[in-house]
Design a protein around this motif. Structure first.
Motif, PDB file in Angstrom:
ATOM      1  N   LYS A  50       0.802  -1.218   0.000  1.00 35.77           N
ATOM      2  CA  LYS A  50       0.000   0.000   0.000  1.00 35.77           C
ATOM      3  C   LYS A  50       0.839   1.275   0.000  1.00 35.77           C
ATOM      4  CE  LYS A  50      -4.292  -1.779   1.957  1.00 35.77           C
ATOM      5  NZ  LYS A  50      -5.326  -1.635   3.009  1.00 35.77           N
ATOM      6  N   ILE A  51       2.125   1.148   0.243  1.00 34.14           N
ATOM      7  CA  ILE A  51       2.991   2.323   0.134  1.00 34.14           C
ATOM      8  C   ILE A  51       2.909   2.911  -1.276  1.00 34.14           C
ATOM      9  CG2 ILE A  51       5.437   2.984   0.007  1.00 34.14           C
ATOM     10  CD1 ILE A  51       5.937   1.490   2.541  1.00 34.14           C
ATOM     11  N   SER A  52       2.575   2.076  -2.242  1.00 35.35           N
ATOM     12  CA  SER A  52       2.458   2.543  -3.628  1.00 35.35           C
ATOM     13  C   SER A  52       1.358   3.594  -3.782  1.00 35.35           C
ATOM     14  CB  SER A  52       2.196   1.366  -4.561  1.00 35.35           C
ATOM     15  OG  SER A  52       0.975   0.729  -4.248  1.00 35.35           O
ATOM     16  N   GLN A  53       0.491   3.752  -2.782  1.00 32.70           N
ATOM     17  CA  GLN A  53      -0.555   4.773  -2.832  1.00 32.70           C
ATOM     18  C   GLN A  53      -0.020   6.158  -2.460  1.00 32.70           C
ATOM     19  OE1 GLN A  53      -3.666   3.409  -0.208  1.00 32.70           O
ATOM     20  NE2 GLN A  53      -3.842   1.417  -1.229  1.00 32.70           N
ATOM     21  N   MET A  54       1.202   6.232  -1.945  1.00 31.68           N
ATOM     22  CA  MET A  54       1.805   7.514  -1.564  1.00 31.68           C
ATOM     23  C   MET A  54       2.488   8.100  -2.800  1.00 31.68           C
ATOM     24  SD  MET A  54       3.339   6.102   2.072  1.00 31.68           S
ATOM     25  CE  MET A  54       3.753   7.683   2.786  1.00 31.68           C
ATOM     26  N   LEU A  55       1.701   8.630  -3.685  1.00 28.35           N
ATOM     27  CA  LEU A  55       2.162   8.978  -5.023  1.00 28.35           C
ATOM     28  C   LEU A  55       3.140  10.150  -5.054  1.00 28.35           C
ATOM     29  CD1 LEU A  55      -1.154   8.499  -7.039  1.00 28.35           C
ATOM     30  CD2 LEU A  55       0.763   6.913  -6.746  1.00 28.35           C
ATOM     31  N   GLU A  57       4.226  -3.292  -7.143  1.00 30.01           N
ATOM     32  CA  GLU A  57       3.474  -2.030  -7.115  1.00 30.01           C
ATOM     33  C   GLU A  57       4.371  -0.816  -6.880  1.00 30.01           C
ATOM     34  OE1 GLU A  57       0.604  -5.262  -5.783  1.00 30.01           O
ATOM     35  OE2 GLU A  57       2.720  -4.748  -5.498  1.00 30.01           O
ATOM     36  N   TYR A  58       5.580  -1.035  -6.326  1.00 27.59           N
ATOM     37  CA  TYR A  58       6.482   0.090  -6.111  1.00 27.59           C
ATOM     38  C   TYR A  58       6.882   0.731  -7.438  1.00 27.59           C
ATOM     39  CZ  TYR A  58       6.990  -1.183  -1.168  1.00 27.59           C
ATOM     40  OH  TYR A  58       6.754  -1.446   0.158  1.00 27.59           O
ATOM     41  N   GLY A  59       6.710   0.014  -8.525  1.00 22.96           N
ATOM     42  CA  GLY A  59       6.969   0.574  -9.845  1.00 22.96           C
ATOM     43  C   GLY A  59       5.970   1.640 -10.255  1.00 22.96           C
ATOM     44  N   GLU A  60       4.919   1.843  -9.434  1.00 18.54           N
ATOM     45  CA  GLU A  60       3.913   2.867  -9.722  1.00 18.54           C
ATOM     46  C   GLU A  60       4.242   4.205  -9.067  1.00 18.54           C
ATOM     47  OE1 GLU A  60       0.232   1.230  -8.401  1.00 18.54           O
ATOM     48  OE2 GLU A  60       0.456  -0.625  -9.563  1.00 18.54           O
ATOM     49  N   SER A  64      12.744 -12.334  -6.781  1.00 23.28           N
ATOM     50  CA  SER A  64      13.475 -11.626  -7.830  1.00 23.28           C
ATOM     51  C   SER A  64      13.195 -10.126  -7.774  1.00 23.28           C
ATOM     52  CB  SER A  64      13.087 -12.172  -9.199  1.00 23.28           C
ATOM     53  OG  SER A  64      11.684 -12.047  -9.396  1.00 23.28           O
ATOM     54  N   ILE A  65      14.023  -9.366  -8.448  1.00 20.51           N
ATOM     55  CA  ILE A  65      13.825  -7.920  -8.556  1.00 20.51           C
ATOM     56  C   ILE A  65      12.700  -7.665  -9.552  1.00 20.51           C
ATOM     57  CG2 ILE A  65      14.890  -5.727  -9.198  1.00 20.51           C
ATOM     58  CD1 ILE A  65      17.597  -6.993  -8.492  1.00 20.51           C
ATOM     59  N   PRO A  66      11.655  -6.956  -9.172  1.00 21.96           N
ATOM     60  CA  PRO A  66      10.517  -6.767 -10.082  1.00 21.96           C
ATOM     61  C   PRO A  66      10.912  -5.969 -11.324  1.00 21.96           C
ATOM     62  CG  PRO A  66       9.940  -6.156  -7.824  1.00 21.96           C
ATOM     63  CD  PRO A  66      11.418  -6.334  -7.860  1.00 21.96           C
ATOM     64  N   PRO A  67      10.640  -6.461 -12.513  1.00 24.11           N
ATOM     65  CA  PRO A  67      10.889  -5.673 -13.727  1.00 24.11           C
ATOM     66  C   PRO A  67      10.135  -4.356 -13.735  1.00 24.11           C
ATOM     67  CG  PRO A  67      10.474  -7.980 -14.260  1.00 24.11           C
ATOM     68  CD  PRO A  67      10.163  -7.812 -12.814  1.00 24.11           C
ATOM     69  N   ALA A  68       9.033  -4.275 -12.944  1.00 24.19           N
ATOM     70  CA  ALA A  68       8.229  -3.045 -12.906  1.00 24.19           C
ATOM     71  C   ALA A  68       9.027  -1.851 -12.398  1.00 24.19           C
ATOM     72  CB  ALA A  68       7.000  -3.255 -12.028  1.00 24.19           C
ATOM     73  N   LEU A  69      10.146  -2.096 -11.689  1.00 23.59           N
ATOM     74  CA  LEU A  69      10.966  -0.978 -11.226  1.00 23.59           C
ATOM     75  C   LEU A  69      11.561  -0.211 -12.398  1.00 23.59           C
ATOM     76  CD1 LEU A  69      12.851  -2.507  -8.135  1.00 23.59           C
ATOM     77  CD2 LEU A  69      10.700  -1.234  -8.192  1.00 23.59           C
ATOM     78  N   LEU A 126      14.037   7.738 -10.899  1.00 22.67           N
ATOM     79  CA  LEU A 126      14.840   7.068  -9.873  1.00 22.67           C
ATOM     80  C   LEU A 126      16.322   7.382 -10.058  1.00 22.67           C
ATOM     81  CD1 LEU A 126      14.292   5.089  -7.499  1.00 22.67           C
ATOM     82  CD2 LEU A 126      14.969   3.238  -9.043  1.00 22.67           C
ATOM     83  N   LEU A 127      16.944   7.912  -8.995  1.00 22.52           N
ATOM     84  CA  LEU A 127      18.373   8.206  -8.992  1.00 22.52           C
ATOM     85  C   LEU A 127      19.154   7.130  -8.240  1.00 22.52           C
ATOM     86  CD1 LEU A 127      18.192  12.026  -8.181  1.00 22.52           C
ATOM     87  CD2 LEU A 127      18.872  11.024 -10.359  1.00 22.52           C
ATOM     88  N   TRP A 128      18.582   6.636  -7.125  1.00 19.35           N
ATOM     89  CA  TRP A 128      19.244   5.614  -6.296  1.00 19.35           C
ATOM     90  C   TRP A 128      18.361   4.373  -6.205  1.00 19.35           C
ATOM     91  CZ3 TRP A 128      19.575  10.761  -4.658  1.00 19.35           C
ATOM     92  CH2 TRP A 128      20.856  11.256  -4.439  1.00 19.35           C
ATOM     93  N   LEU A 129      18.955   3.211  -6.404  1.00 22.57           N
ATOM     94  CA  LEU A 129      18.280   1.944  -6.140  1.00 22.57           C
ATOM     95  C   LEU A 129      19.231   1.091  -5.315  1.00 22.57           C
ATOM     96  CD1 LEU A 129      15.958  -0.003  -6.404  1.00 22.57           C
ATOM     97  CD2 LEU A 129      16.886  -0.769  -8.604  1.00 22.57           C
TER      98      LEU A 129
END
Length: 793
Positions: free
Chosen positions: A384-389, A408-411, A428-433, A439-442
Motif C-alpha cells: 500500500k505504500i504505492s498509494q503515496m504517489l 506495485e512500487y513501480g507505480e 526476484s527484482i521486479p521488472p516493474a521498477l 529514480l536516482l538511487w536503487l
C-alpha cells in the motif's frame, strides 16, 4: 558699471572654480592612490599564485580606471574604491597586508579561496569596513578584530580559527547584525560575550568546540545556531520571554539535558526548531502545538517520552517531523497516520516492531520522504505504500522485512531513492521498477534476492547509483543495463524548480549510505561531514551539480560533474561483461567482484572515466586490456583472483594517481614489474600468486616453478622439474634434516598428549578453548567481509 559687475562675478565664481578644481584634484589623487594599492595587491597575489590565477590578473590591461576592473567597486561618484570581491579567485598563501591603505574600503570578500596563516594586524585598521567575508579558507590562529567597530556583517565560517571569542566580542558589536563563526575550532564559553550585541539578529556558532552553558539572550535574535558543540546544562524556561523573535533555533548535537521548557511557545514566529542529538528527557512539550508558524520539528536522538502530543496535529504548516533514535518500541504510534500535512517523516533508529499497516502511515498522501530505517519492522513490505504517489525518498533499510519486493512500487512515478538494503528480502527484482524514470538511487544490497537482473532497469533513465551487492543474483550482465542513467536531466531540472527540503542529521546518515563510504570519490566527504555539508551535498546532487571533480574521458582534466556507481559484487553472476559497458560514461565506481564472470574483459572498459575498478574473484581470462591506461584518474584497481594471461601491463605505470593496485593470483601473467614509477610503489602483496612475474624490488615465487594445477587458455599444463646435481644433493640433506626434525616433533607431541591426558592442567584447556573461539570469530569476520560489502553479523 559692467566692469564692476564683471569684477564682482569674478570675485564670486573664481574661488568657487578653484574649490572645484582642488576637490577634483584631491579626488583624482585619492583614486590614483587606491589604484596604486590595487596594483600592489595584484603583484602580491601573482607572486603567491604563479600558475592558477583569478581575474585579478586582468587589472589595468583593458582600462586604467580601477572602477572598471573585475571585482572592484567604487563610490557612486567614482572617486574612491570602496569594495573588493575576490571570492573564488584561486588565491592561496597569506592575506595582503595593506588593505588599510584603501581608506574608503567598506566591503571585502575573500571567501572560497585557500588563504592560510593568520589575519594580519593591518586588517584591524580598516575602520570603515562594513562587510567582511573570509569564509571557506584555511585561516587559523586566534581571532582579534577589535578595530572593526563598524562591521555589520562578519562571515568567518569554515576556517581553522581557535581560541575564545572574547578576544573580539563584544568589542565589534556596535553595528553587527550578522555573525557566522561556524565550522572552526573556537573553544570556551558563550554565555555572556554577546550580551552587548544589541543589533545582532543572526548568530551561527555551529561546528566548533564551545563548552559551558548556552547564552540565554538568544531569544531576541531572528536565527541562532550552536549545533555540533559541547554546550551543556538545561535550557532555562526564562530564556523564552514574551518578546521572543526567533524564527530559527538550532541546539542540535550538544549535551543539553533535562526537560525542554514549554515556554518555547512564546516564540510565535518560530519556523524551525532543532533539538536533535541531545539528552532531553520527559514529555514532548504540548505547547509546541500553539506555534502555528512551525514547519520543521527535529526532536531525534534524545530520550523523550513515547507519547506524541495530540496538539501537534494543530500545526497545519508542519512539513518535517523527525523523531528518530528516541528508543520508541512496539508498534508505530497510530497518531503518525493523522499528520496529513507532513511532507517528510523520519522515524529511523528506533525499535519499532511488526508491520506498518496499523499506523496508517501509508495514508499520508503528501509525504515525499519516508525514512523508517534501522528499526525492527518485520513481515512483508507493505504494497500500500504505492498509494503515496508523492514519495520521492523511501528508506526502509536495516530492518527485518521478508518476502518479495512488491511490483506495485513501480507505480511510484516520482520516486528518486529506493533503499531496501539490509533486510531479508527474497524473490526476484521486479521488472516493474524499470518504470521509475525519476529514480536516482536503487539500493537492494545485502538481502537474499535471486534470479536475474531485470533488463528493464536499463529503462531507468535517471538511475545513477545502483547497488545490488551481496545477494544471490544469477545470470548474465544484461546489455540493457548499460543504458541506466543515460539522461537524468529531467529529474534534476524538476528538483531545481522545487522548494529546498529541510535537511537534518538523519539525512546525513542517508547521505552516507546512498553515497557509499567504501570507495572514492565519496570517501573523502565523511571525514568532514557536518549537517551543513550534508545540506550542500544534497542540494547540489539533487539539482545535478557535481560536488567533486570527475575526470573527462581519456584525460586527466577534471570537471565538476555528478558521477554514479554500479555495485554488483557478492552475487553469482556469470557470463561475459557486454562490450556496451563503454557507454556508461557517468560512472566513477564499478565493482563486479566476487562473482563468476568469465571470458575476456572488454577493451571498451577503458573508455570509462573510473576512479575505482574492482573485478576481483571472478573467472576473467585472456589479456588484461591495455586500454585501462586511458583511465587517467584511476585510484583503485583490483584485478586479483582471476585467470588473466599474457604479458604484464607495464603501461599501467602511467596511471599516476593509482593508490591501490592488486593483480595477485593471476598465475598465467608473465613479465617484469617496473622498478620505478607508479607500479613500483606497491608492496609485494599486490603481486602474490603470480610465479611468472619478476620484480627487481622483491622476491616473488620461483618463476620457473609454476603450480601443478596451473591452467592456461588451452587447458591443463604440466612441466617437468629439472635440478642440477649439486642442488639435488643439497635438497637431499635438507630433506633428511626436516624428516629428523619432524619425527622429533611427533614424538614430543605424543609425550605431551599422554602427560596432559593424565594431569589435565586447567590453564592449558582454558587457553585451547580461547584459541578455538578466536578462530571461530576470525572465520565469521572473513565470511562477513565477503563481497566487499558492509555486512553486519
Amino acid at each position: 558699471m559692467l566692469e564692476d559687475k564683471a569684477n564682482s562675478w569674478c570675485s564670486t565664481v573664481i574661488p568657487f572654480l578653484i574649490l572645484i578644481t582642488a576637490a577634483t584634484a584631491v579626488s583624482t589623487s585619492s583614486l590614483d592612490r587606491d589604484k596604486e594599492v590595487l596594483l600592489n595587491l595584484k603583484s602580491f597575489l601573482e607572486k603567491q599564485n604563479r600558475v592558477n590565477r583569478g581575474r585579478y590578473s586582468e587589472w589595468n590591461q583593458r582600462s586604467s580606471n580601477p572602477c572598471d576592473w573585475h571585482g572592484i567597486f567604487c563610490s557612486p561618484d567614482g572617486a574612491r574604491v570602496n569594495g573588493i570581491d575576490l571570492s573564488e579567485s584561486k588565491i592561496s598563501g597569506e592575506i595582503f597586508k595593506n588593505f588599510s591603505a584603501l581608506t574608503a574600503l567598506q566591503h571585502l570578500d575573500l571567501s572560497r579561496n585557500t588563504l592560510s596563516s593568520v589575519i594580519p594586524d593591518d586588517l584591524n585598521r580598516c575602520h570603515n569596513l562594513l562587510y567582511l567575508n573570509l569564509s571557506h579558507n584555511i585561516l587559523g590562529g586566534e581571532l582579534k578584530l577589535t578595530g572593526l567597530t563598524s562591521l555589520g556583517k562578519l562571515d568567518l565560517s569554515t576556517n581553522r580559527f581557535l581560541g575564545e571569542v572574547k578576544l573580539s566580542f563584544p568589542a565589534i558589536c556596535n553595528r553587527l547584525v550578522v555573525a557566522n563563526l561556524s565550522r572552526n575550532n573556537f573553544v570556551g564559553r558563550i554565555d555572556k560575550y554577546f550580551d552587548g550585541c544589541w543589533n545582532l539578529q543572526y548568530l551561527d556558532l555551529s561546528s566548533n568546540k564551545f563548552t559551558g552553558n548556552v547564552w540565554t539572550g538568544f531569544a531576541r535574535l531572528v536565527e541562532f545556531s550552536v549545533s555540533e558543540n559541547y554546550v551543556t546544562g538545561p535550557v532555562p524556561s526564562s530564556t523564552f520571554s514574551k518578546n521572543c523573535t526567533l524564527r530559527g533555533l538550532d541546539l542540535s548535537e550538544n549535551k543539553f539535558h533535562g526537560e525542554f521548557p514549554g515556554e518555547i511557545s512564546n516564540c510565535k514566529n518560530l519556523v524551525i526548531l532543532n533539538l536533535w542529538g541531545n539528552n532531553f528527557t520527559g514529555p514532548i512539550p504540548s505547547e509546541l502545538g500553539s506555534i502555528s508558524t512551525l514547519e520543521g520539528l527535529l526532536l531525534g536522538d534524545n530520550r523523550f517520552s513515547r507519547m506524541i502530543p495530540e496538539s501537534l496535529l494543530n500545526l497545519k504548516k508542519l512539513a518535517f517531523l523527525d523523531l528518530s533514535k528516541n528508543n520508541f518500541g512496539g508498534q508505530v504510534q497510530e497518531i503518525f497516520g493523522r499528520f496529513r500535512q507532513l511532507k517528510s517523516l523520519v522515524l529511523q533508529g528506533n525499535s519499532y516492531t511488526n508491520g506498518l499497516h496499523s499506523s496508517g502511515i501509508h495514508k499520508l498522501k503528501n509525504i515525499s520522504r519516508l525514512d523508517l530505517s534501522y528499526n525492527k519492522f518485520s513481515g512483508p513490505l507493505p504494497a500500500k505504500i504505492s498509494q503515496m504517489l508523492n514519495l520521492k525518498f523511501l528508506i526502509l533499510a536495516y530492518n527485518q522485512f521478508t518476502g518479495a519486493i512488491p511490483p506495485e512500487y513501480g507505480e511510484l512515478s516520482q520516486l528518486q531513492a529506493l533503499d531496501l538494503s539490509f533486510n531479508r528480502l527474497t524473490g526476484s527484482i521486479p521488472p516493474a521498477l524499470g518504470n521509475l524514470k525519476s529514480l536516482l538511487w536503487l539500493m537492494l544490497a545485502n538481502n537474499s534476492l535471486t534470479g536475474e537482473i531485470p533488463r528493464e532497469l536499463g529503462y531507468c533513465s535517471s538511475l545513477l547509483w545502483l547497488n545490488l551487492a551481496n545477494n544471490q543474483l544469477s545470470g548474465r550482465f544484461p546489455p540493457e543495463l548499460t543504458n541506466m542513467g543515460r539522461n537524468a536531466t529531467p529529474t534534476f531540472e524538476s528538483n531545481q524548480q522545487s522548494d529546498q527540503m529541510i535537511v537534518g542529521p538523519s539525512e546525513c546518515l542517508v547521505a552516507k549510505r546512498l553515497l557509499t563510504t567504501d570507495y572514492s570519490p565519496f570517501g573523502f566527504v565523511y571525514t568532514i561531514l557536518t549537517r551543513k555539508i550534508c545540506r550542500s551535498i544534497w542540494d547540489r546532487l539533487l539539482k545535478g551539480c557535481g560536488f567533486f571533480q570527475v575526470c573527462v574521458r581519456g584525460s586527466p582534466v577534471r570537471e565538476n560533474l555528478v558521477s554514479g556507481y554500479l555495485q554488483l559484487s557478492g552475487n553469482q553472476l556469470s557470463g561475459e561483461v557486454p562490450s556496451d559497458i563503454g557507454k556508461m560514461q557517468h560512472l566513477s565506481v564499478l565493482h563486479l567482484g566476487y562473482n563468476e564472470f568469465n571470458g575476456a574483459l572488454p577493451t571498451e572498459i577503458g573508455q570509462l572515466p573510473l576512479l575505482v575498478l574492482n573485478i576481483s574473484r571472478n573467472k576473467f581470462s585472456g589479456q588484461i586490456p591495455m586500454e585501462i591506461e586511458n583511465m587517467k584518474c584511476l585510484q583503485n584497481l583490483d584485478l586479483s583472483h582471476n585467470n588473466f594471461s599474457g604479458t604484464f601491463p607495464t603501461n599501467f605505470n602511467n596511471l599516476n594517481e593509482l593508490s591501490k593496485f592488486n593483480i595477485s593470483f593471476n598465475p598465467l601473467i608473465a613479465g617484469r614489474i617496473p622498478g620505478i614509477g607508479q607500479l613500483a610503489t606497491f608492496e609485494k602483496e599486490s603481486y602474490l600468486g603470480n610465479p611468472r612475474l619478476h620484480s627487481p624490488l622483491f622476491k616473488l615465487e620461483d618463476p620457473t616453478l609454476p603450480p601443478s594445477n596451473l591452467r592456461d587458455e588451452n587447458g591443463p599444463k604440466s612441466e617437468k622439474r629439472v635440478f642440477p646435481a649439486k642442488q639435488t644433493e643439497d635438497r637431499f640433506w635438507w630433506k633428511a634434516l626436516l624428516m629428523e626434525y619432524g619425527c622429533g616433533m611427533v614424538f614430543g607431541m605424543v609425550i605431551l598428549y599422554v602427560s596432559f591426558r593424565k594431569v589435565q592442567p586447567k590453564w592449558f584447556f582454558t587457553k585451547v578453548e580461547a584459541m578455538h573461539q578466536w578462530k571461530i570469530d576470525q572465520s565469521l569476520k572473513r565470511n562477513c567481509s565477503r563481497g566487499g560489502g558492509r555486512i553486519i553479523c
